[in-house]
Design a protein around this motif. Sequence first.
Motif, PDB file in Angstrom:
ATOM      1  N   THR A  78      -8.636  -8.986  61.415  1.00 28.03           N
ATOM      2  CA  THR A  78      -9.021  -7.719  62.177  1.00 28.03           C
ATOM      3  C   THR A  78      -8.585  -7.895  63.647  1.00 28.03           C
ATOM      4  O   THR A  78      -8.376  -6.712  64.499  1.00 28.03           O
ATOM      5  CB  THR A  78     -10.604  -7.708  62.192  1.00 28.03           C
ATOM      6  N   MET A  79      -8.289  -9.215  64.379  1.00 31.37           N
ATOM      7  CA  MET A  79      -8.052  -9.139  65.521  1.00 31.37           C
ATOM      8  C   MET A  79      -6.475  -8.704  65.734  1.00 31.37           C
ATOM      9  O   MET A  79      -6.280  -8.155  66.717  1.00 31.37           O
ATOM     10  CB  MET A  79      -8.108 -10.867  65.980  1.00 31.37           C
ATOM     11  N   LYS A  80      -5.655  -9.244  64.799  1.00 32.66           N
ATOM     12  CA  LYS A  80      -4.373  -8.744  64.813  1.00 32.66           C
ATOM     13  C   LYS A  80      -4.187  -7.115  64.697  1.00 32.66           C
ATOM     14  O   LYS A  80      -3.615  -6.331  65.319  1.00 32.66           O
ATOM     15  CB  LYS A  80      -3.495  -9.337  63.796  1.00 32.66           C
ATOM     16  N   THR A  81      -4.864  -6.597  63.853  1.00 36.60           N
ATOM     17  CA  THR A  81      -4.900  -4.987  63.631  1.00 36.60           C
ATOM     18  C   THR A  81      -5.548  -4.446  64.788  1.00 36.60           C
ATOM     19  O   THR A  81      -4.904  -3.393  65.330  1.00 36.60           O
ATOM     20  CB  THR A  81      -5.902  -4.855  62.390  1.00 36.60           C
ATOM     21  N   GLY A  82      -6.612  -5.114  65.588  1.00 33.98           N
ATOM     22  CA  GLY A  82      -7.152  -4.407  66.754  1.00 33.98           C
ATOM     23  C   GLY A  82      -6.058  -4.454  67.863  1.00 33.98           C
ATOM     24  O   GLY A  82      -5.838  -3.774  68.718  1.00 33.98           O
ATOM     25  N   ALA A  83      -5.332  -5.604  67.963  1.00 36.01           N
ATOM     26  CA  ALA A  83      -4.253  -5.715  69.184  1.00 36.01           C
ATOM     27  C   ALA A  83      -3.230  -4.801  68.949  1.00 36.01           C
ATOM     28  O   ALA A  83      -2.797  -4.020  69.673  1.00 36.01           O
ATOM     29  CB  ALA A  83      -3.731  -7.148  68.957  1.00 36.01           C
ATOM     30  N   LEU A  84      -2.837  -4.685  67.487  1.00 36.15           N
ATOM     31  CA  LEU A  84      -1.937  -3.441  67.451  1.00 36.15           C
ATOM     32  C   LEU A  84      -2.361  -2.148  67.693  1.00 36.15           C
ATOM     33  O   LEU A  84      -1.666  -1.446  68.168  1.00 36.15           O
ATOM     34  CB  LEU A  84      -1.376  -3.669  65.727  1.00 36.15           C
ATOM     35  N   ILE A  85      -3.430  -1.809  67.319  1.00 34.02           N
ATOM     36  CA  ILE A  85      -3.962  -0.387  67.766  1.00 34.02           C
ATOM     37  C   ILE A  85      -4.089  -0.340  69.113  1.00 34.02           C
ATOM     38  O   ILE A  85      -3.660   0.931  69.848  1.00 34.02           O
ATOM     39  CB  ILE A  85      -5.625  -0.302  67.172  1.00 34.02           C
ATOM     40  N   ALA A  86      -4.364  -1.246  70.021  1.00 35.73           N
ATOM     41  CA  ALA A  86      -4.399  -1.239  71.454  1.00 35.73           C
ATOM     42  C   ALA A  86      -3.179  -1.127  71.978  1.00 35.73           C
ATOM     43  O   ALA A  86      -2.787  -0.460  73.011  1.00 35.73           O
ATOM     44  CB  ALA A  86      -5.168  -2.585  71.906  1.00 35.73           C
ATOM     45  N   GLN A  87      -2.264  -1.872  71.225  1.00 37.47           N
ATOM     46  CA  GLN A  87      -0.672  -1.914  71.913  1.00 37.47           C
ATOM     47  C   GLN A  87      -0.249  -0.469  71.751  1.00 37.47           C
ATOM     48  O   GLN A  87       0.454  -0.146  72.607  1.00 37.47           O
ATOM     49  CB  GLN A  87      -0.018  -3.006  71.233  1.00 37.47           C
ATOM     50  N   LYS A  88      -0.302   0.200  70.508  1.00 34.55           N
ATOM     51  CA  LYS A  88       0.138   1.364  70.277  1.00 34.55           C
ATOM     52  C   LYS A  88      -0.448   2.482  71.202  1.00 34.55           C
ATOM     53  O   LYS A  88       0.310   3.566  71.587  1.00 34.55           O
ATOM     54  CB  LYS A  88       0.222   1.874  68.638  1.00 34.55           C
ATOM     55  N   ARG A  89      -1.603   2.328  71.326  1.00 41.36           N
ATOM     56  CA  ARG A  89      -2.491   3.403  72.109  1.00 41.36           C
ATOM     57  C   ARG A  89      -1.817   3.404  73.434  1.00 41.36           C
ATOM     58  O   ARG A  89      -1.652   4.289  74.230  1.00 41.36           O
ATOM     59  CB  ARG A  89      -3.894   3.064  72.260  1.00 41.36           C
ATOM     60  N   LYS A  90      -1.692   2.261  74.131  1.00 45.00           N
ATOM     61  CA  LYS A  90      -1.279   2.034  75.538  1.00 45.00           C
ATOM     62  C   LYS A  90       0.297   2.330  75.368  1.00 45.00           C
ATOM     63  O   LYS A  90       0.675   3.066  76.606  1.00 45.00           O
ATOM     64  CB  LYS A  90      -1.380   0.571  75.918  1.00 45.00           C
ATOM     65  N   GLU A  91       1.029   2.310  74.491  1.00 45.54           N
ATOM     66  CA  GLU A  91       2.497   2.763  74.608  1.00 45.54           C
ATOM     67  C   GLU A  91       2.521   4.169  74.766  1.00 45.54           C
ATOM     68  O   GLU A  91       3.254   4.730  75.375  1.00 45.54           O
ATOM     69  CB  GLU A  91       3.195   2.277  73.305  1.00 45.54           C
TER      70      GLU A  91
END
Length: 45
Positions: A3-16
């Motif tokens: 869940t931490m990796k998935t959450g980091a990916l969601i945040a990264q893509k949102r910020k992009e």
Amino acid sequence: MDTMKTGALIAQKRKEQNLTQQQLADLLGVTNKAVSKWETGGSLR
């Protein structure tokens, strides 16, 4: 599922996309608190 990796990916893509949590939540039809929980690994539901 990590869940931490998935959450980091969601945040990264949102910020992009230069979206706030609120903007992403509006696009997905969820609350900004749900997006926050996803990004911090609190919940993926």
